[in-house]
Scaffold this motif. Structure first.
Motif, PDB file in Angstrom:
ATOM      1  N   GLN A 703       1.987  15.451 -11.114  1.00  0.00           N
ATOM      2  CA  GLN A 703       2.009  16.736 -10.417  1.00  0.00           C
ATOM      3  C   GLN A 703       1.616  16.486  -8.967  1.00  0.00           C
ATOM      4  O   GLN A 703       0.506  16.045  -8.676  1.00  0.00           O
ATOM      5  CB  GLN A 703       1.041  17.709 -11.092  1.00  0.00           C
ATOM      6  CG  GLN A 703       0.798  19.012 -10.370  1.00  0.00           C
ATOM      7  CD  GLN A 703       2.084  19.769 -10.078  1.00  0.00           C
ATOM      8  OE1 GLN A 703       2.526  19.829  -8.931  1.00  0.00           O
ATOM      9  NE2 GLN A 703       2.714  20.304 -11.116  1.00  0.00           N
ATOM     10  N   GLU A 704       2.555  16.770  -8.049  1.00  0.00           N
ATOM     11  CA  GLU A 704       2.347  16.398  -6.647  1.00  0.00           C
ATOM     12  C   GLU A 704       1.262  17.215  -5.963  1.00  0.00           C
ATOM     13  O   GLU A 704       0.696  16.789  -4.948  1.00  0.00           O
ATOM     14  CB  GLU A 704       3.661  16.539  -5.860  1.00  0.00           C
ATOM     15  CG  GLU A 704       4.124  17.965  -5.594  1.00  0.00           C
ATOM     16  CD  GLU A 704       4.857  18.580  -6.792  1.00  0.00           C
ATOM     17  OE1 GLU A 704       5.332  19.724  -6.670  1.00  0.00           O
ATOM     18  OE2 GLU A 704       4.944  17.898  -7.838  1.00  0.00           O
ATOM     19  N   ARG A 705       0.913  18.365  -6.490  1.00  0.00           N
ATOM     20  CA  ARG A 705      -0.084  19.207  -5.844  1.00  0.00           C
ATOM     21  C   ARG A 705      -1.521  18.837  -6.227  1.00  0.00           C
ATOM     22  O   ARG A 705      -2.460  19.411  -5.702  1.00  0.00           O
ATOM     23  CB  ARG A 705       0.158  20.672  -6.192  1.00  0.00           C
ATOM     24  CG  ARG A 705       1.424  21.224  -5.548  1.00  0.00           C
ATOM     25  CD  ARG A 705       1.410  22.733  -5.561  1.00  0.00           C
ATOM     26  NE  ARG A 705       2.462  23.280  -4.719  1.00  0.00           N
ATOM     27  CZ  ARG A 705       2.532  24.541  -4.309  1.00  0.00           C
ATOM     28  NH1 ARG A 705       1.574  25.384  -4.681  1.00  0.00           N
ATOM     29  NH2 ARG A 705       3.516  24.960  -3.549  1.00  0.00           N
ATOM     30  N   ILE A 706      -1.690  17.918  -7.127  1.00  0.00           N
ATOM     31  CA  ILE A 706      -3.029  17.523  -7.558  1.00  0.00           C
ATOM     32  C   ILE A 706      -3.562  16.426  -6.651  1.00  0.00           C
ATOM     33  O   ILE A 706      -2.851  15.469  -6.325  1.00  0.00           O
ATOM     34  CB  ILE A 706      -3.001  17.053  -9.026  1.00  0.00           C
ATOM     35  CG1 ILE A 706      -2.697  18.250  -9.935  1.00  0.00           C
ATOM     36  CG2 ILE A 706      -4.323  16.422  -9.425  1.00  0.00           C
ATOM     37  CD1 ILE A 706      -2.567  17.889 -11.380  1.00  0.00           C
ATOM     38  N   ASP A 707      -4.835  16.562  -6.278  1.00  0.00           N
ATOM     39  CA  ASP A 707      -5.430  15.606  -5.355  1.00  0.00           C
ATOM     40  C   ASP A 707      -5.685  14.253  -6.028  1.00  0.00           C
ATOM     41  O   ASP A 707      -5.344  13.204  -5.500  1.00  0.00           O
ATOM     42  CB  ASP A 707      -6.739  16.182  -4.800  1.00  0.00           C
ATOM     43  CG  ASP A 707      -7.385  15.249  -3.789  1.00  0.00           C
ATOM     44  OD1 ASP A 707      -6.656  14.730  -2.927  1.00  0.00           O
ATOM     45  OD2 ASP A 707      -8.607  15.028  -3.887  1.00  0.00           O
ATOM     46  N   ALA A 708      -6.315  14.260  -7.197  1.00  0.00           N
ATOM     47  CA  ALA A 708      -6.631  13.016  -7.904  1.00  0.00           C
ATOM     48  C   ALA A 708      -5.780  12.964  -9.170  1.00  0.00           C
ATOM     49  O   ALA A 708      -6.052  13.658 -10.149  1.00  0.00           O
ATOM     50  CB  ALA A 708      -8.111  12.958  -8.244  1.00  0.00           C
ATOM     51  N   LYS A 709      -4.748  12.130  -9.146  1.00  0.00           N
ATOM     52  CA  LYS A 709      -3.784  12.100 -10.246  1.00  0.00           C
ATOM     53  C   LYS A 709      -4.165  11.116 -11.341  1.00  0.00           C
ATOM     54  O   LYS A 709      -3.804  11.301 -12.499  1.00  0.00           O
ATOM     55  CB  LYS A 709      -2.389  11.738  -9.712  1.00  0.00           C
ATOM     56  CG  LYS A 709      -1.809  12.716  -8.711  1.00  0.00           C
ATOM     57  CD  LYS A 709      -0.420  12.265  -8.277  1.00  0.00           C
ATOM     58  CE  LYS A 709       0.220  13.278  -7.330  1.00  0.00           C
ATOM     59  NZ  LYS A 709      -0.555  13.433  -6.090  1.00  0.00           N
TER      60      LYS A 709
END
Length: 720
Positions: A703-709
């Motif tokens: 998910q590209e909107r998550i800071d820590a993937k």
């Protein structure tokens, strides 16, 4: 079984004799010297009600038994003191004086030996000084609040008062029986006598007070018939493995097998054995959530059921299709008899049933504690009593003499299926192969069983033992400590799980692919670095799990039932609805249902399924929390994965979750109301031994909107 209790004669000579001899001589002298008795003073101790308990002034009457109070004794003494010195009045006082003399002698020994506080006596009354349960009553009270269980009105709070009342009743019954024997033949019976109502208490008192067993006699037709029917000679504990398709059986079940001489001589002749089952007396009309809640908090009473053993065994082997293990208890025949006498005393009690503390397994420990005062089995599992823990505890205490494995019907069909698939692999595929496999899997078309057709005999086991003996399990509780990295942030996790087992844990001793976890929590400590933007809090609650589990019933195996899962927990999740979303603690409830498949090569000769597993679920989840967009989100999607048994010490599991989340419409331009948020995960566990393991977990959120993937962790796991 009759408890023989007859009169005891008295010898008034001054020679030195033992208590066993003095008591038989005591009554005869008084009974045969009627005129002398009229002038004898009544011992002062007899005039004191509840002499073993100075604070107690009287005892309470019950609907089924005589009562013994201060006024009764004083009235009798007044009659004695005012009597004319003639044979008629003296004869009327004979039973009273004989009772007084016998009672005085007993009281002296009881006080000298402090029998009112003896562990066995208090356990017979449900006083548990060593029980440290958060749900238990205070130690100064019996767990029983039924007045009919006590002879003294203070018996629930004072074991001394109850012992004194018991001695008075026993002495009166003994002397009354003697007088009846001398003057006339008995024409009726008295099932309400203390000899009939409380045979375990009488048996213990007869032992510690050195009352000659040959001098005990009582007509107890109901007790005699009950004991004659059961004919108890040996006790075994039967363990039925966990059964997730019935949530109330998810933690397994135990009951006692009562063997007679006939079933001991031939253990396969189970028609000569009985089952003692301690269970919940719940309302079948209640819904499952209400039923489960009431069972947890003690809103239902318990029930003691004694049924023919074949009926109970068939329920587990054929109806539920659960393997069973039976362990003979290392008890002497006299201890078996005493346990069953105590069951007679308690079988009609209405006691609160607590699913985790006062249940089928705790009752077995309590019964053994009654005849083993030197042991404190129940106190060793004070906060939660689980059947598998009871088996391991009894094994550790060397109370298990032997074990017997009995495979369920589906286990026998799985053995046939394994052999058929092996033959098919060797001979090659043919058109009838699929039909043959389906016929083997069908309980209707292939009614193979460990029990005979008439259900009265156990057949000789034809397959090897499965690796599900609860003695071989890792301990129930788990503590973990791990180090890891989430995004650019380093952390340390500290976790605890009260029970049970997940798919990567050491598998021996559990049903295959068993997955049930409860009461778990994880605390995460981040390394602080002020130079980093969006630094997480230094200490966060990562997860609290009330319950989480999955039931795997592979479609290509002989097991019946569906593949499903459920969870209730609070956990940290990443919110993908906003730019650079961070994690938040949310309450989460999920349910999933799907299909699973077993593959690989099963252990030859057993009824085990192939060791590898793949699965697919259709999942639905609801989450609420202040940190996420609009305070809630609903998700639906697919979860798919595989679990691979590399060897006995190493297992791996990979899973892909593809949920689609919905928050509701939003007027904000940079906030999405719905989106996909796939998560891939990998787990690998290596067992150091049964109590220690190392585990690696790795997760990645697509998910590209998550800071820590990404999140990766190495943890040390200690089972205890």
């Amino acid at each position: 079984m009759s408890i023989k209790l007859t009169s005891i004669p008295i010898d008034c000579t001054l020679m030195t004799i033992g208590l066993r001899a003095r008591l038989p001589l005591a009554i005869a002298g008084l009974l045969l010297s009627a005129q002398t008795q009229a002038f004898l003073p009544t011992p002062l101790s007899v005039l004191e009600s509840d002499a073993l308990s100075p604070d107690v002034s009287s005892t309470s009457p019950t609907s089924t038994a005589p009562t013994y109070s201060n006024s009764d004794v004083l009235a009798e003494s007044d009659n004695i003191n005012s009597a004319e010195p003639n044979i008629k009045n003296s004869t009327l006082s004979e039973p009273s004086l004989a009772t007084d003399q016998l009672l005085s002698t007993w009281r002296q020994q009881v006080k000298a030996d402090k029998l009112a506080q003896h562990t066995t006596w208090r356990r017979l009354l449900y006083f548990y000084d060593d029980k440290n349960s958060v749900l238990g009553k205070k130690k100064t009270e019996s767990l029983v609040d039924d007045p009919s269980f006590f002879l003294s009105k203070n018996g629930q709070r004072d074991s001394g008062a109850e012992l004194d009342a018991m001695l008075a009743a026993l002495a009166q019954d003994l002397v009354s029986s003697s007088a009846t024997d001398r003057n006339q033949a008995k024409t009726d019976t008295n099932n309400n006598s203390v000899l009939c109502r409380f045979p375990a208490r009488v048996a213990w008192l007869a032992e510690v007070l050195a009352i000659d067993a040959a001098s005990l006699s009582a007509d107890c037709p109901e007790l005699d018939q009950w004991m004659s029917t059961l004919a108890p000679e040996q006790l075994s504990i039967m363990f039925a493995q966990e059964y997730l398709d019935n949530p109330l059986s998810a933690f397994a079940h135990t009951l006692l097998r009562i063997d007679s001489k006939a079933s001991i001589a031939n253990p396969n002749k189970i028609d000569k054995a009985y089952a003692l089952n301690y269970t919940v007396d719940g309302d079948p009309n209640d819904s499952f959530p209400i039923y489960a809640t009431k069972s947890m908090i003690g809103s239902y009473n318990s029930a003691i059921e004694i049924d023919p053993y074949p009926e109970m065994l068939a329920k587990y082997l054929q109806d539920d299709e659960r393997d069973t293990w039976t362990y003979q208890l290392s008890l002497r025949p006299a201890e078996v008899q005493q346990i069953m006498r105590h069951v007679w005393e308690t079988k009609e009690l209405k006691m609160p049933y607590y699913f985790t503390t006062d249940n089928c397994a705790s009752e077995i420990l309590r019964l053994i504690d009654v005849v083993h005062p030197q042991q404190n089995l129940l106190s060793q599992l004070s906060y939660a009593v689980v059947p598998s823990d009871v088996i391991q505890l009894l094994n550790d205490e060397q109370l298990l003499a032997s074990s017997t494995y009995t495979p369920a019907d589906n286990t026998l069909r799985q053995n046939q299926l394994n052999e058929k698939k092996q033959q098919r692999a060797q001979l090659g595929y043919h058109n009838s192969a699929k039909q043959t496999v389906n016929e083997i899997k069908s309980a209707q078309l292939n009614p193979v069983s460990s029990m005979s057709d008439d259900g009265q005999t156990l057949l000789k086991r034809q397959i090897d033992v499965s690796d599900n003996n609860p003695i071989d399990r890792h301990p129930l509780k788990l503590g973990t400590i791990g180090i890891g990295q989430r995004g650019d942030d380093d952390y340390m996790d500290i976790g605890f799980r009260a029970g049970f087992h997940d798919t990567l844990d050491h598998a021996s001793g559990y049903p295959q692919f068993f997955n049930l976890e409860g009461l778990a929590a994880t605390l995460r400590l981040y390394e602080t670095d002020d130079s980093k933007p969006k630094q997480p809090d230094s200490v966060v609650l990562q997860n609290i799990t009330l319950i989480r589990g999955r039931s795997f019933n592979p479609v290509n195996a002989a097991k019946k039932g569906n593949t499903w899962g459920a969870s209730i927990e609070a956990t940290r999740v990443n919110d993908g609805s906003q730019e650079a979303g961070t994690d938040h603690l949310v309450g989460s409830v999920g349910y999933e249902k799907g299909w699973s498949w077993a593959f690989g090569t099963p252990v030859a000769g057993t009824g085990e399924m192939p060791p590898q597993l793949c699965y697919t679920f259709l999942a639905g989840t609801g989450q609420v929390g202040r940190g996420i967009n609009k305070g809630f989100r609903l998700g639906a999607g697919i979860n798919a994965g595989c679990r691979y048994q590399i060897n006995n010490q190493l297992r791996a599991q990979a899973e892909l979750q593809v949920p689609y989340w919905y928050h509701g419409n939003s007027d904000e331009t940079n906030v999405r109301g719905h989106y996909w948020q796939p998560i891939s995960s990998l787990g690998l566990q290596y067992d150091i031994d049964k109590k220690q393991a190392l585990r690696i977990n790795a997760n990645y959120e697509w998910q590209e909107r998550i800071d820590a993937k990404d999140d990766i962790q190495l943890s040390y796991r200690r089972y205890f």
